[in-house]
Write an enzyme that holds these catalytic residues in place. Structure first.
Site, short mmCIF file in Angstrom:
data_model
loop_
_atom_site.label_atom_id
_atom_site.label_comp_id
_atom_site.label_asym_id
_atom_site.label_seq_id
_atom_site.Cartn_x
_atom_site.Cartn_y
_atom_site.Cartn_z
CB SER A 47 -10.95 -0.60 8.52
OG SER A 47 -10.10 -0.83 8.46
CD GLU A 60 -0.72 0.74 7.29
OE1 GLU A 60 -1.11 -0.07 6.11
OE2 GLU A 60 -0.93 1.34 7.41
#
Length: 432
Positions: A177, A414
């Site tokens: 990320s 997730e």
């Protein structure tokens, strides 16, 4: 040092008993006896195969659950409140996970792992989450993401170098990320430029779990930005590499003991041998690890919700109002029954997805269903438990408010709940 149940299992100190009864003419391959796949959980009745329920486990599975439960109650539970308040994982907890063999559940024995099943990883995560979701997350990432990436895509030299340490002492961190790459996972700006026999990494990462204690970072960077996601590659970066910095912990609402940090890379130089897998295949590896990782998060949410439920029910069975237990009011009984039913449905979705992985069958849709539903159920369960306990449930003197705070992240990381719904819908569209 006491020998863990996992070590006894690996050493063959426990007798195997399987769930199979069969005629002498029907032979079971040895590998099936070691599996917790549905194929291993069947019986033969009147010459017909009868598959066991999803919650039928091998003796090893049951032994493992008991060992994890004992460890969680004795070693983790006394520290949960302090870790949450201080927003810091106790090192003794991390060391205990390694010592008990919980950080290399699927890793082959030749690397020091337990060599158990994916379902075992799911059961471990679930049991840990009943006590503390932060500890469960740490264990989840190590098993379903870090170790799995090495086992699937690492060279023999990389496996021999890293897996023994990842199983016994070294924590890993998955670094995907970025500020502009959340749900749009592959809109990465971090790049890795070739320089002789090295790659030079520049950029930053955000929301990186386990970063505070990790010693090895699996960093996804683009070696060919014009090619878009097809340039994404996975690199192995050691904690002490020059130019690599770990930022402060985020002050989060929940899973506070799990560190979440920003990472910066300023001319971080890594050798070609630090590439995990193939150049430009990082996006495939990330997708694959996230798909299985979602089942781990489903297990975390399931365990968290069950732990909260297990704490609350005894309280409402003892609490008296209007001359009777509050559990005896029909309105409350219906709410309890509703939550219990949803918990059971989430459990079956999660176990089914795990068994599909083990069986080598398609599981992406089922993983998204499990992750989506378990996360939603965790939010509902923990909210209801606070309501059932009343004012005391809203205080930090009881653990239910922490379960509530921890549950929210399940709908975010997730892959958000909306991303899971997109994935499910995409598969339904293809099926019809």
């Amino acid at each position: 040092m006491a020998v863990s149940a996992f070590q006894l299992w690996r050493a063959g100190g426990l007798l195997r008993r399987n769930f199979l009864t069969h005629s002498s003419s029907w032979k079971i391959p040895p590998r099936v006896l070691k599996s917790s796949q549905p194929e291993a959980l069947l019986s033969v009745t009147n010459n017909a195969l009868c598959f066991a329920p999803l919650q039928t486990f091998t003796d090893e599975d049951i032994m493992m659950q008991k060992a994890v439960k004992k460890f969680a109650q004795e070693q983790i539970a006394p520290l949960v409140s302090t870790m949450d308040e201080n927003s810091k994982m106790e090192k003794s907890v991390i060391q205990g996970l390694f010592q008990q063999g919980m950080m290399g559940i699927e890793v082959e024995a030749k690397y020091g792992g337990t060599e158990a099943s994916f379902l075992c990883s799911v059961l471990v995560i679930e049991e840990l989450a009943k006590v503390d979701a932060s500890v469960a997350l740490l264990c989840d990432i190590q098993n379903t993401v870090i170790n799995k990436l090495f086992r699937k895509h690492g060279t023999e030299e990389q496996k021999a170098t890293y897996l023994p340490k990842l199983v016994t002492e070294k924590l890993g961190s998955f670094c995907l990320s970025e500020a502009g790459a959340g749900s749009d996972s592959f809109a990465l700006k971090t790049r890795a430029d070739k320089s002789g026999n090295y790659y030079v990494i520049n950029g930053s990462k955000m929301w990186i779990s386990n970063a505070e204690h990790a010693e090895l970072f699996l960093v996804f960077a683009n070696v060919d930005p014009p090619s878009g996601y097809r340039g994404i590659t996975c690199f192995l970066v050691d904690r002490d590499t020059e130019g690599f910095q770990i930022g402060r912990r985020e002050n989060k609402m929940g899973i506070r003991a799990s560190s979440t940090c920003q990472l910066t890379f300023e001319n971080v130089k890594v050798p070609e041998t630090s590439v995990l897998g193939k150049i430009g295949h990082g996006y495939k590896y990330a997708i694959g690890s996230l798909n299985e990782g979602r089942i781990g998060i489903a297990a975390q949410m399931l365990g968290l919700a069950q732990g909260c439920f297990d704490y609350t029910i005894p309280y409402i069975k003892e609490r008296m109002q209007f001359g009777k237990r509050i559990f005896d009011f029909q309105g409350l009984q219906h709410q309890v029954a509703h939550v219990a039913t949803q918990l059971e449905a989430a459990r079956l979705l999660t176990y089914n997805a795990a068994r599909l992985v083990e069986a080598g069958r398609p599981f992406i849709k089922e993983a998204s269903m499990a992750k989506y539903y378990a996360s939603e159920v965790a939010g509902l369960t923990t909210s209801k438990c606070i309501e059932w306990m009343g004012g005391v449930g809203y205080t930090k003197d009881y653990p239910v408010e922490k379960f509530f705070r921890d549950a929210k992240i399940g709908t975010i990381y997730e892959g958000t709940s909306n991303i899971q719904l997109n994935t499910i819908a995409k598969h339904i569209d293809a099926e019809y």
